[in-house]
Design an enzyme around this catalytic site. Structure first.
Site, PDB file in Angstrom:
ATOM      1  N   LYS A   9     -23.706  38.315  23.778  1.00 16.49           N
ATOM      2  CA  LYS A   9     -22.998  37.327  22.969  1.00 16.49           C
ATOM      3  C   LYS A   9     -22.957  35.957  23.682  1.00 16.49           C
ATOM      4  O   LYS A   9     -22.944  35.916  24.912  1.00 16.49           O
ATOM      5  CB  LYS A   9     -21.567  37.855  22.797  1.00 16.49           C
ATOM      6  CG  LYS A   9     -20.622  37.009  22.007  1.00 16.49           C
ATOM      7  CD  LYS A   9     -19.234  37.625  22.156  1.00 16.49           C
ATOM      8  CE  LYS A   9     -18.113  36.687  21.836  1.00 16.49           C
ATOM      9  NZ  LYS A   9     -18.186  35.335  22.334  1.00 16.49           N
ATOM     10  N   LYS A  14     -24.304  35.488  30.355  1.00 15.12           N
ATOM     11  CA  LYS A  14     -25.731  35.820  30.549  1.00 15.12           C
ATOM     12  C   LYS A  14     -26.388  34.904  31.566  1.00 15.12           C
ATOM     13  O   LYS A  14     -27.014  35.357  32.514  1.00 15.12           O
ATOM     14  CB  LYS A  14     -26.525  35.671  29.228  1.00 15.12           C
ATOM     15  CG  LYS A  14     -26.138  36.603  28.124  1.00 15.12           C
ATOM     16  CD  LYS A  14     -26.954  36.320  26.871  1.00 15.12           C
ATOM     17  CE  LYS A  14     -26.696  34.959  26.255  1.00 15.12           C
ATOM     18  NZ  LYS A  14     -25.316  34.727  25.835  1.00 15.12           N
ATOM     19  N   LYS A  40     -28.830  26.476  23.514  1.00 14.72           N
ATOM     20  CA  LYS A  40     -27.983  25.717  24.444  1.00 14.72           C
ATOM     21  C   LYS A  40     -28.816  25.139  25.589  1.00 14.72           C
ATOM     22  O   LYS A  40     -28.442  24.129  26.186  1.00 14.72           O
ATOM     23  CB  LYS A  40     -26.910  26.652  25.016  1.00 14.72           C
ATOM     24  CG  LYS A  40     -25.498  26.201  24.721  1.00 14.72           C
ATOM     25  CD  LYS A  40     -24.434  26.901  25.578  1.00 14.72           C
ATOM     26  CE  LYS A  40     -24.417  28.402  25.537  1.00 14.72           C
ATOM     27  NZ  LYS A  40     -23.505  28.999  26.547  1.00 14.72           N
ATOM     28  N   ASP A 126     -26.355  36.978  19.588  1.00 16.07           N
ATOM     29  CA  ASP A 126     -25.381  37.071  18.490  1.00 16.07           C
ATOM     30  C   ASP A 126     -26.047  37.542  17.202  1.00 16.07           C
ATOM     31  O   ASP A 126     -25.446  38.276  16.422  1.00 16.07           O
ATOM     32  CB  ASP A 126     -24.668  35.737  18.281  1.00 16.07           C
ATOM     33  CG  ASP A 126     -23.746  35.399  19.432  1.00 16.07           C
ATOM     34  OD1 ASP A 126     -22.529  35.395  19.246  1.00 16.07           O
ATOM     35  OD2 ASP A 126     -24.261  35.171  20.553  1.00 16.07           O
TER      36      ASP A 126
HETATM   37  P1  ADP Z   1     -23.813  32.602  28.323  1.00  9.83           P
HETATM   38  O1  ADP Z   1     -25.075  32.271  29.024  1.00  9.83           O
HETATM   39  O2  ADP Z   1     -23.721  34.061  27.974  1.00  9.83           O
HETATM   40  O3  ADP Z   1     -23.562  31.733  27.135  1.00  9.83           O
HETATM   41  P2  ADP Z   1     -22.561  31.578  30.714  1.00  9.83           P
HETATM   42  O4  ADP Z   1     -23.318  32.316  31.764  1.00  9.83           O
HETATM   43  O5  ADP Z   1     -22.911  30.160  30.496  1.00  9.83           O
HETATM   44  O6  ADP Z   1     -22.601  32.365  29.335  1.00  9.83           O
HETATM   45  O7  ADP Z   1     -21.029  31.778  31.094  1.00  9.83           O
HETATM   46  C1  ADP Z   1     -19.983  31.070  30.479  1.00  9.83           C
HETATM   47  C2  ADP Z   1     -18.964  30.729  31.538  1.00  9.83           C
HETATM   48  O8  ADP Z   1     -18.325  31.909  31.987  1.00  9.83           O
HETATM   49  C3  ADP Z   1     -19.619  30.090  32.744  1.00  9.83           C
HETATM   50  O9  ADP Z   1     -19.441  28.707  32.716  1.00  9.83           O
HETATM   51  C4  ADP Z   1     -18.959  30.714  33.940  1.00  9.83           C
HETATM   52  O10 ADP Z   1     -18.112  29.791  34.562  1.00  9.83           O
HETATM   53  C5  ADP Z   1     -18.101  31.845  33.384  1.00  9.83           C
HETATM   54  N1  ADP Z   1     -18.445  33.146  34.004  1.00  9.83           N
HETATM   55  C6  ADP Z   1     -19.451  33.974  33.689  1.00  9.83           C
HETATM   56  N2  ADP Z   1     -19.437  35.081  34.452  1.00  9.83           N
HETATM   57  C7  ADP Z   1     -18.378  34.967  35.288  1.00  9.83           C
HETATM   58  C8  ADP Z   1     -17.802  35.800  36.327  1.00  9.83           C
HETATM   59  N3  ADP Z   1     -18.307  36.996  36.637  1.00  9.83           N
HETATM   60  N4  ADP Z   1     -16.711  35.325  36.971  1.00  9.83           N
HETATM   61  C9  ADP Z   1     -16.188  34.134  36.664  1.00  9.83           C
HETATM   62  N5  ADP Z   1     -16.658  33.312  35.694  1.00  9.83           N
HETATM   63  C10 ADP Z   1     -17.746  33.721  35.006  1.00  9.83           C
HETATM   64 MG    MG Z   2     -26.508  30.912  28.511  1.00  7.17          MG
END
Ligand code: ADP
Ligand code: MG
Length: 247
Positions: A9, A14, A40, A126
């Protein structure tokens, strides 16, 4: 060359997880290519000093002749970074961007040229339609992993992705490897995630704790692995990378 697609999601973690896995593999001496498949276009941000690299779609829009160097960038620890990109919101199909990016990489012989040991696709999960399903069914990924927390919407997306992989799997495409549990740290969360994995007939490969060290590293434009190589969190990402790629 082994290729794994990581789905989940939006906002579940990720890109954070994938870029740390890439960095962990690079630390172990492997050549890794990370391909962001999310409109994104910020998958590789923490490997490129916190800045966004040009996306394949944007470069294609602006240039007639493109070379590999226009779309493949060498990031921190030598990780090869690519962002598929997405259309202007309201115009065009986001999944189409992924298809175009894959076709472009192939026509420019990216894999033969760079010869990465591992390729990781970071894919928004998603909706698993059209281009977003491409890494599963186009013969791109060997295996699929799903990043999830115990939150309902995240498990809902995970379940959809499992269904998609299984229905394509019958036709000899990528197989489901398991869940990467990126915890949100609420009471009873473990039980929810392990139950969901069991129901999906798969396993939890690794649990990553929620840790402020992620944000601290992000603020430096880095992965945890690169910013805090001696941390417990780095050890966890190295362990995860080994389990994923059978090292
Ligand atoms: P996605 O790629 O799935 O959209 P992101 O990797 O960009 O999500 O993560 C969203 C936010 O969540 C990041 O900015 C990060 O700060 C936070 N995050 C993700 N994993 C962790 C974790 N294990 N501990 C703390 N913060 C996390
Ligand atoms: Mg991402």
């Amino acid at each position: 060359m082994k290729k794994i697609a990581i789905y989940g999601k939006g906002g579940i973690g990720k890109s954070t997880t994938v870029s740390n896995i890439s960095a962990a593999l690079a630390l172990q001496g492997y050549k890794v290519m990370q391909i962001g498949c999310d409109p994104k276009a910020d998958s590789t941000r923490n490997l490129t000093e916190g800045s966004n690299i040009p996306t394949v779609l944007n470069v294609l829009k602006e240039q007639e002749d493109i070379a590999l160097e226009d779309i493949v960038f060498t990031g921190d620890l030598g990780v090869l970074c690519v962002e598929a990109g997405g259309p202007v919101p309201g115009v065009g199909c986001a999944g189409r961007g992924i298809i175009t990016a894959f076709e472009t990489l192939e026509s420019l012989n990216a894999y033969e040229t760079y010869q990465p040991d591992f390729v990781i696709y970071d894919v928004l999960g998603d909706v698993v339609c059209g281009g977003f399903a491409m890494p599963i069914r186009g013969g791109y990924a060997d295996e699929v992993c799903i990043v999830t927390s115990g939150e309902m919407m995240s498990l809902y997306a995970a379940s959809n992705i499992c269904h998609a992989v299984k229905s394509f799997g019958k036709r000899g495409y990528a197989s489901l490897k398991g869940f990467i549990y990126n915890g949100k740290n609420f009471e009873g969360e473990d039980a929810l995630v392990y139950k969901a994995a069991e129901e999906a007939g798969t396993e939890v490969i690794c649990k990553i704790e929620r840790d402020g060290i992620v944000q601290k590293s992000e603020a430096m434009g880095k992965t945890v692995v690169s910013a805090y190589p001696e941390s417990a969190m780095t050890a966890k990402y190295i362990e995860l990378s080994k389990r994923l790629f059978g090292l």
